[in-house]
Design a protein around this motif. Structure first.
Motif, short mmCIF file in Angstrom:
data_model
loop_
_atom_site.label_atom_id
_atom_site.label_comp_id
_atom_site.label_asym_id
_atom_site.label_seq_id
_atom_site.Cartn_x
_atom_site.Cartn_y
_atom_site.Cartn_z
N GLU A 55 0.84 -1.19 0.00
CA GLU A 55 0.00 0.00 0.00
C GLU A 55 0.89 1.25 0.00
OE1 GLU A 55 -3.91 1.87 0.41
OE2 GLU A 55 -3.30 -0.16 -0.11
N ARG A 56 0.57 2.20 -0.88
CA ARG A 56 1.32 3.44 -0.96
C ARG A 56 0.35 4.60 -1.18
NH1 ARG A 56 4.84 0.76 0.80
NH2 ARG A 56 6.91 0.39 -0.02
N ALA A 57 0.80 5.77 -0.82
CA ALA A 57 0.08 7.00 -1.11
C ALA A 57 1.10 7.96 -1.70
CB ALA A 57 -0.53 7.59 0.16
N GLY A 58 0.67 8.81 -2.61
CA GLY A 58 1.64 9.73 -3.19
C GLY A 58 1.05 10.62 -4.25
N THR A 59 1.96 11.17 -5.05
CA THR A 59 1.57 12.06 -6.15
C THR A 59 2.26 11.63 -7.43
OG1 THR A 59 3.38 13.61 -5.72
CG2 THR A 59 1.27 14.04 -4.61
N ILE A 60 1.56 11.83 -8.51
CA ILE A 60 2.14 11.73 -9.84
C ILE A 60 2.00 13.12 -10.44
CG2 ILE A 60 2.07 10.63 -12.11
CD1 ILE A 60 0.44 8.34 -10.73
N THR A 61 3.10 13.76 -10.72
CA THR A 61 3.09 15.11 -11.30
C THR A 61 3.50 15.00 -12.75
OG1 THR A 61 3.70 16.01 -9.14
CG2 THR A 61 3.97 17.45 -11.05
N ILE A 62 2.69 15.54 -13.64
CA ILE A 62 3.02 15.49 -15.06
C ILE A 62 2.95 16.89 -15.66
CG2 ILE A 62 2.21 13.11 -15.32
CD1 ILE A 62 -0.27 14.12 -16.68
N ILE A 63 3.87 17.14 -16.57
CA ILE A 63 3.87 18.36 -17.37
C ILE A 63 3.73 17.92 -18.82
CG2 ILE A 63 5.20 20.36 -18.15
CD1 ILE A 63 6.46 20.45 -15.36
N TYR A 64 2.80 18.56 -19.52
CA TYR A 64 2.56 18.15 -20.90
C TYR A 64 2.18 19.34 -21.77
CZ TYR A 64 -2.37 18.25 -19.45
OH TYR A 64 -3.59 18.64 -18.96
N ASP A 65 2.35 19.13 -23.07
CA ASP A 65 1.99 20.12 -24.07
C ASP A 65 0.54 19.88 -24.46
OD1 ASP A 65 1.54 21.62 -26.37
OD2 ASP A 65 3.48 21.13 -27.28
N ILE A 103 -1.62 14.44 -9.53
CA ILE A 103 -2.62 13.40 -9.30
C ILE A 103 -2.31 12.76 -7.95
CG2 ILE A 103 -3.65 11.28 -10.18
CD1 ILE A 103 -2.41 12.14 -12.97
N LEU A 104 -3.23 12.87 -7.00
CA LEU A 104 -3.06 12.23 -5.70
C LEU A 104 -3.55 10.79 -5.82
CD1 LEU A 104 -4.44 14.98 -3.30
CD2 LEU A 104 -2.08 14.57 -3.97
N VAL A 105 -2.69 9.85 -5.40
CA VAL A 105 -3.03 8.44 -5.52
C VAL A 105 -2.86 7.73 -4.19
CG1 VAL A 105 -2.50 8.25 -7.98
CG2 VAL A 105 -0.67 7.92 -6.32
N LYS A 106 -3.65 6.68 -4.02
CA LYS A 106 -3.52 5.83 -2.84
C LYS A 106 -3.99 4.44 -3.23
CE LYS A 106 -4.69 5.24 1.98
NZ LYS A 106 -5.62 5.58 3.06
N GLY A 107 -3.11 3.44 -2.96
CA GLY A 107 -3.49 2.07 -3.30
C GLY A 107 -2.26 1.21 -3.51
N ASP A 108 -2.45 0.13 -4.25
CA ASP A 108 -1.38 -0.83 -4.51
C ASP A 108 -0.26 -0.21 -5.33
OD1 ASP A 108 -0.43 -3.71 -4.54
OD2 ASP A 108 -0.54 -3.28 -6.69
N ALA A 109 0.96 -0.39 -4.87
CA ALA A 109 2.13 0.22 -5.52
C ALA A 109 2.26 -0.22 -6.98
CB ALA A 109 3.40 -0.13 -4.75
N LYS A 110 1.96 -1.47 -7.28
CA LYS A 110 2.09 -1.94 -8.66
C LYS A 110 1.09 -1.23 -9.57
CE LYS A 110 3.98 -6.36 -7.34
NZ LYS A 110 3.83 -7.79 -7.23
#
Length: 141
Positions: A55-65, A103-110
């Motif tokens: 179990e993990r919680a975290g962020t995915i930050t993306i920059i896009y055109d 993007i705030l995420v929480k759940g299975d690391a895989k």
């Protein structure tokens, strides 16, 4: 003696210029050595991300055109496939061409890794950073 393969890559002029500045600043003997170092760092990051479990919680930050054809629709579709992980998203306009999403995420690391990989591989995505932590109740005392 280490076996070496020769490769050829194409880079935008501005990107290569910035890379050359870093090479000079850090004192690399050649572009090849700097590229080998960058590839090693990329492999280490990939292995770290793929070693995450539980179990993990975290962020995915993306920059896009956001001008890249169908990119925003693809990013939305991908996110909709992971609604069980995504807690919230924050969208910010950086300039005329670029947006950032956190993007705030929480759940299975895989599953978090799979989501990150899918976002990363989209044409027009410039940068992705995954930050993960062990949820509070699982932190060792």
């Amino acid at each position: 003696m280490v076996d070496m393969d020769r490769i050829s890559i194409s880079l935008p002029t501005k990107l290569l210029g910035e890379f050359d500045e870093i090479i000079a600043d850090r004192g690399y003997a050649s572009r090849s050595e700097a590229i080998r170092d960058a590839i090693r760092d990329y492999i280490i990051k990939h292995k770290w991300i793929h070693s995450l479990e539980g179990e993990r919680a975290g962020t995915i930050t993306i920059i896009y055109d956001h001008h890249v054809s169908d990119l925003m629709e693809k990013l939305t579709e991908i996110q909709h496939a992971y609604t069980d992980l995504i807690v919230a998203t924050l969208h910010m306009h950086l300039d005329h061409d670029h947006c950032m999403e956190v993007i705030l995420v929480k759940g299975d690391a895989k599953k978090i890794r799979d989501l990150t990989d899918k976002l990363t591989s989209q044409k027009g995505v410039k940068q992705v950073k995954l930050t993960v932590m062990v949820p509070g109740g699982n932190i060792p005392e």
